[in-house]
Design a protein around this motif. Structure first.
Motif, PDB file in Angstrom:
ATOM      1  N   CYS A  92       0.857  -1.179   0.000  1.00  0.00           N
ATOM      2  CA  CYS A  92       0.000   0.000   0.000  1.00  0.00           C
ATOM      3  C   CYS A  92       0.896   1.233   0.000  1.00  0.00           C
ATOM      4  CB  CYS A  92      -0.903   0.000   1.231  1.00  0.00           C
ATOM      5  SG  CYS A  92      -2.009   1.413   1.275  1.00  0.00           S
ATOM      6  N   CYS A 123      -0.261   4.349   0.251  1.00  0.00           N
ATOM      7  CA  CYS A 123      -0.904   5.418   1.009  1.00  0.00           C
ATOM      8  C   CYS A 123      -0.259   5.560   2.390  1.00  0.00           C
ATOM      9  CB  CYS A 123      -2.395   5.132   1.151  1.00  0.00           C
ATOM     10  SG  CYS A 123      -3.281   6.354   2.103  1.00  0.00           S
ATOM     11  N   CYS A 176      -2.493   4.826   5.487  1.00  0.00           N
ATOM     12  CA  CYS A 176      -2.943   3.447   5.711  1.00  0.00           C
ATOM     13  C   CYS A 176      -2.098   2.798   6.801  1.00  0.00           C
ATOM     14  CB  CYS A 176      -2.836   2.659   4.412  1.00  0.00           C
ATOM     15  SG  CYS A 176      -3.530   1.007   4.539  1.00  0.00           S
TER      16      CYS A 176
END
Length: 53
Positions: free
Chosen positions: A17, A19, A22
């Motif tokens: 991920c 992000c 996150c």
């Protein structure tokens, strides 16, 4: 497998991920009937261990 030992070599994808917000960095693909989240044993092995208790 007729009582004979067997080795199963499994490869799973491990997506990342990007992000920053996150909380999870990597994700692991689950194989239904063979793996479960956060477990150290397969479902079948867990049943064998629980039956022997």
């Amino acid at each position: 497998m007729a009582g004979r030992p067997a080795v199963i070599d499994v490869s799973v994808r491990r997506p990342y991920c990007d992000c920053r917000a996150c909380t999870k960095v990597t994700f692991v693909e689950q194989l239904e009937g063979l793996t479960e989240r956060y477990q150290r044993r397969t479902p079948v092995l867990r049943q064998v261990v629980e039956a022997s208790l």
